[in-house]
Write a protein that holds these residues in place. Structure first.
Motif, PDB file in Angstrom:
ATOM      1  N   ARG A 160       0.858  -1.188   0.000  1.00  0.00           N
ATOM      2  CA  ARG A 160       0.000   0.000   0.000  1.00  0.00           C
ATOM      3  C   ARG A 160       0.892   1.236   0.000  1.00  0.00           C
ATOM      4  O   ARG A 160       1.659   1.467   0.947  1.00  0.00           O
ATOM      5  CB  ARG A 160      -0.920   0.002   1.222  1.00  0.00           C
ATOM      6  N   SER A 161       0.789   2.044  -1.039  1.00  0.00           N
ATOM      7  CA  SER A 161       1.738   3.130  -1.246  1.00  0.00           C
ATOM      8  C   SER A 161       1.267   4.476  -0.710  1.00  0.00           C
ATOM      9  O   SER A 161       2.052   5.421  -0.682  1.00  0.00           O
ATOM     10  CB  SER A 161       2.039   3.266  -2.747  1.00  0.00           C
ATOM     11  N   ASN A 162      -0.001   4.597  -0.299  1.00  0.00           N
ATOM     12  CA  ASN A 162      -0.476   5.903   0.171  1.00  0.00           C
ATOM     13  C   ASN A 162      -1.563   5.717   1.221  1.00  0.00           C
ATOM     14  O   ASN A 162      -2.022   4.607   1.490  1.00  0.00           O
ATOM     15  CB  ASN A 162      -0.995   6.744  -0.999  1.00  0.00           C
ATOM     16  N   ALA A 163      -1.966   6.835   1.811  1.00  0.00           N
ATOM     17  CA  ALA A 163      -2.975   6.810   2.872  1.00  0.00           C
ATOM     18  C   ALA A 163      -4.379   7.066   2.355  1.00  0.00           C
ATOM     19  O   ALA A 163      -5.313   7.222   3.156  1.00  0.00           O
ATOM     20  CB  ALA A 163      -2.615   7.851   3.939  1.00  0.00           C
ATOM     21  N   ASN A 164      -4.573   7.098   1.030  1.00  0.00           N
ATOM     22  CA  ASN A 164      -5.916   7.277   0.483  1.00  0.00           C
ATOM     23  C   ASN A 164      -6.801   6.091   0.853  1.00  0.00           C
ATOM     24  O   ASN A 164      -6.319   5.037   1.278  1.00  0.00           O
ATOM     25  CB  ASN A 164      -5.842   7.411  -1.039  1.00  0.00           C
ATOM     26  N   ASP A 165      -8.109   6.263   0.678  1.00  0.00           N
ATOM     27  CA  ASP A 165      -9.048   5.198   1.028  1.00  0.00           C
ATOM     28  C   ASP A 165      -8.676   3.902   0.325  1.00  0.00           C
ATOM     29  O   ASP A 165      -8.242   3.903  -0.837  1.00  0.00           O
ATOM     30  CB  ASP A 165     -10.472   5.607   0.649  1.00  0.00           C
ATOM     31  N   PHE A 166      -8.889   2.794   1.016  1.00  0.00           N
ATOM     32  CA  PHE A 166      -8.420   1.495   0.518  1.00  0.00           C
ATOM     33  C   PHE A 166      -9.508   0.450   0.736  1.00  0.00           C
ATOM     34  O   PHE A 166      -9.983   0.243   1.853  1.00  0.00           O
ATOM     35  CB  PHE A 166      -7.155   1.086   1.279  1.00  0.00           C
ATOM     36  N   TRP A 167      -9.913  -0.196  -0.371  1.00  0.00           N
ATOM     37  CA  TRP A 167     -10.878  -1.294  -0.316  1.00  0.00           C
ATOM     38  C   TRP A 167     -10.233  -2.549  -0.911  1.00  0.00           C
ATOM     39  O   TRP A 167      -9.398  -2.462  -1.818  1.00  0.00           O
ATOM     40  CB  TRP A 167     -12.131  -0.971  -1.121  1.00  0.00           C
ATOM     41  N   MET A 168     -10.661  -3.703  -0.422  1.00  0.00           N
ATOM     42  CA  MET A 168     -10.148  -4.962  -0.952  1.00  0.00           C
ATOM     43  C   MET A 168     -11.309  -5.895  -1.264  1.00  0.00           C
ATOM     44  O   MET A 168     -12.233  -6.055  -0.465  1.00  0.00           O
ATOM     45  CB  MET A 168      -9.203  -5.646   0.046  1.00  0.00           C
ATOM     46  N   PHE A 169     -11.262  -6.522  -2.447  1.00  0.00           N
ATOM     47  CA  PHE A 169     -12.203  -7.571  -2.816  1.00  0.00           C
ATOM     48  C   PHE A 169     -11.546  -8.923  -2.540  1.00  0.00           C
ATOM     49  O   PHE A 169     -10.413  -9.162  -2.948  1.00  0.00           O
ATOM     50  CB  PHE A 169     -12.563  -7.498  -4.305  1.00  0.00           C
ATOM     51  N   LEU A 170     -12.263  -9.826  -1.873  1.00  0.00           N
ATOM     52  CA  LEU A 170     -11.803 -11.192  -1.660  1.00  0.00           C
ATOM     53  C   LEU A 170     -12.951 -12.140  -1.997  1.00  0.00           C
ATOM     54  O   LEU A 170     -14.096 -11.919  -1.572  1.00  0.00           O
ATOM     55  CB  LEU A 170     -11.366 -11.423  -0.210  1.00  0.00           C
ATOM     56  N   MET A 171     -12.651 -13.194  -2.761  1.00  0.00           N
ATOM     57  CA  MET A 171     -13.663 -14.217  -3.053  1.00  0.00           C
ATOM     58  C   MET A 171     -12.999 -15.586  -3.052  1.00  0.00           C
ATOM     59  O   MET A 171     -11.845 -15.742  -3.461  1.00  0.00           O
ATOM     60  CB  MET A 171     -14.348 -13.940  -4.389  1.00  0.00           C
ATOM     61  N   ALA A 212     -19.610  -4.254   3.781  1.00  0.00           N
ATOM     62  CA  ALA A 212     -19.373  -3.526   5.031  1.00  0.00           C
ATOM     63  C   ALA A 212     -17.981  -3.785   5.598  1.00  0.00           C
ATOM     64  O   ALA A 212     -17.529  -3.058   6.484  1.00  0.00           O
ATOM     65  CB  ALA A 212     -20.431  -3.928   6.068  1.00  0.00           C
ATOM     66  N   ASN A 213     -17.274  -4.799   5.086  1.00  0.00           N
ATOM     67  CA  ASN A 213     -15.978  -5.181   5.652  1.00  0.00           C
ATOM     68  C   ASN A 213     -14.802  -4.967   4.713  1.00  0.00           C
ATOM     69  O   ASN A 213     -13.662  -5.247   5.082  1.00  0.00           O
ATOM     70  CB  ASN A 213     -16.001  -6.659   6.060  1.00  0.00           C
ATOM     71  N   TYR A 214     -15.033  -4.479   3.473  1.00  0.00           N
ATOM     72  CA  TYR A 214     -13.886  -4.418   2.592  1.00  0.00           C
ATOM     73  C   TYR A 214     -13.229  -3.055   2.474  1.00  0.00           C
ATOM     74  O   TYR A 214     -12.396  -2.835   1.602  1.00  0.00           O
ATOM     75  CB  TYR A 214     -14.186  -5.005   1.203  1.00  0.00           C
ATOM     76  N   LYS A 215     -13.525  -2.146   3.383  1.00  0.00           N
ATOM     77  CA  LYS A 215     -12.737  -0.925   3.506  1.00  0.00           C
ATOM     78  C   LYS A 215     -11.770  -1.104   4.669  1.00  0.00           C
ATOM     79  O   LYS A 215     -12.185  -1.403   5.788  1.00  0.00           O
ATOM     80  CB  LYS A 215     -13.615   0.300   3.719  1.00  0.00           C
ATOM     81  N   PHE A 216     -10.471  -0.913   4.401  1.00  0.00           N
ATOM     82  CA  PHE A 216      -9.447  -1.209   5.390  1.00  0.00           C
ATOM     83  C   PHE A 216      -8.715   0.065   5.795  1.00  0.00           C
ATOM     84  O   PHE A 216      -8.325   0.875   4.942  1.00  0.00           O
ATOM     85  CB  PHE A 216      -8.446  -2.227   4.841  1.00  0.00           C
TER      86      PHE A 216
END
Length: 378
Positions: A160-171, A212-216
């Motif tokens: 992660r290269s910056n402090a901007n908003d971060f979301w992750m998809f996992l399946m 609801a859980n993929y923003k980190f």
């Protein structure tokens, strides 16, 4: 005609969607392989004045499969998936309902709005699926990996290269949702709760990370810390992982980082990048294996960890043979053999023809070392 390193750019005639290049067939008629990327700049939606860049590298036609799961991102308006058939006469289903039969020449009509958290898209032949999402008023796009077959990764490392908003998809397939682990640079690990996942309505047997859980947060212990690499692991089976990273009035970065094709296994001696290696006696050598859930090395003699994918071995002089049994997620075990020659340390011994002489004198030096190498540098 292109030489190695040269590029060719094809530009859409107009900026309207109908004039874009979706569905264009690019084929090499002679020579080697090529890479194809797409880029669409100044894309915007109806919730603001942001202009952003959408693009990705496009895989060859033998890589796409028949089934996809599209996880909806945080875009406040309706997102869309664009489907491109590989063959004419391809029938396409969305959450089990047929939406029609399409040819390569009219793919621009296959635009699927995404209203739910996860949508299942399927074709009776191979299809590409390109997902456009974003956050706030910024737009991003990514080519999606198929869930057809045994695609995906057992682990992915992301920086992660910056402090901007971060979301992750996992399946992943149902039953594996409680196998996710985040390993941080400081050695601390987080077991991701299986309750963070939910079923895919249109594809029973698959689970996706809840919206609801993929923003980190920018933190360890449940987040993704900035400025360091975090390893995402599933201890049970393969998975797919995508990332959205951005901020209003900057940009939206979106892409998938898991394997688009079935995981393959490999094994080698690191120093030689092959199944055979040479090393000086009692010097460490690293072995390497990949593509498995677990690893078992045999024999265990001289290995620092016979269950590691990357053990070190320190050998006495002589030939040595090792094998690694790799437990694969979708197929049976695979065994890979390696051979190592440990070269004995020379017993250094040198004598002189005379030990007390007057200059000028032609002195002879004798190399009595055992073994004597083919060449020496004095």
């Amino acid at each position: 005609n292109l030489d190695e390193g040269e590029t060719y750019v094809i530009k859409a005639a107009v900026d309207l969607a109908a004039g874009h290049l979706g569905g264009t067939i690019i084929e090499v008629t002679a020579g080697g392989d090529i890479a194809v990327t797409i880029n669409d700049d100044s894309v915007f939606n109806d919730v603001g004045t942001c202009r952003d860049n959408v693009g990705d590298q496009i895989v060859p036609t033998d890589v796409p499969g028949k089934e996809y799961i599209v996880m909806r991102g945080p875009l406040p308006t309706t997102e869309r998936a664009f489907v491109y058939p590989v063959e004419d006469g391809t029938e396409i289903w969305v959450d089990g309902v047929s939406i029609g039969t399409y040819d390569i020449t009219n793919p621009a009509t296959v635009v699927i709005p995404l209203a739910s958290n996860a949508v299942h898209i399927e074709g009776d032949t191979s299809i590409y699926v390109f997902h456009v999402t974003g956050m706030s008023c910024e737009i991003g796009g990514a080519l999606l990996p198929t869930i057809d077959g045994c695609t995906g990764s057992l682990q992915v490392t992301y920086y992660r290269s910056n402090a901007n908003d971060f979301w992750m998809f996992l399946m992943t397939k149902a039953g594996n949702e409680d196998g996710f682990v985040f390993e941080y640079a400081d050695g601390i690990a987080l077991n991701v709760p299986g309750t963070w996942f939910s079923n895919v309505p249109g594809k029973p047997g698959w689970m996706v990370l809840n919206k609801a859980n993929y923003k980190f947060a920018n933190a360890r212990g449940g987040g993704m810390p900035m400025g360091e690499a975090t390893k995402i692991i599933n201890t049970k089976d393969v998975f797919h992982m995508g990332v959205i990273n951005g901020r209003t009035n900057t940009t939206c970065k979106y892409g998938y980082f898991s394997d688009f094709v079935q995981e393959t296994v490999s094994g080698k001696v690191v120093e030689s990048s092959s199944a055979f290696g040479e090393v000086c006696e009692n010097n460490p050598l690293q072995l390497f294996a990949s593509g498995g859930k677990t690893y078992s090395w045999s024999p265990v003699d001289y290995l620092d960890d016979p269950t590691s994918a990357t053990p070190f071995v320190t050998l006495p002089a002589g030939p040595h043979n090792y094998s690694v049994t790799i437990e694969r997620p979708c197929t049976g075990d695979t065994v890979i053999n390696m051979s190592i020659l440990s070269i004995p340390t020379p017993d250094a011994s040198f004598t002189l023809s005379d030990y007390s002489v007057c200059a000028p004198y032609k002195l002879a030096l004798y190399n009595n070392s055992d073994p004597v190498c083919n060449s020496q540098n004095w």
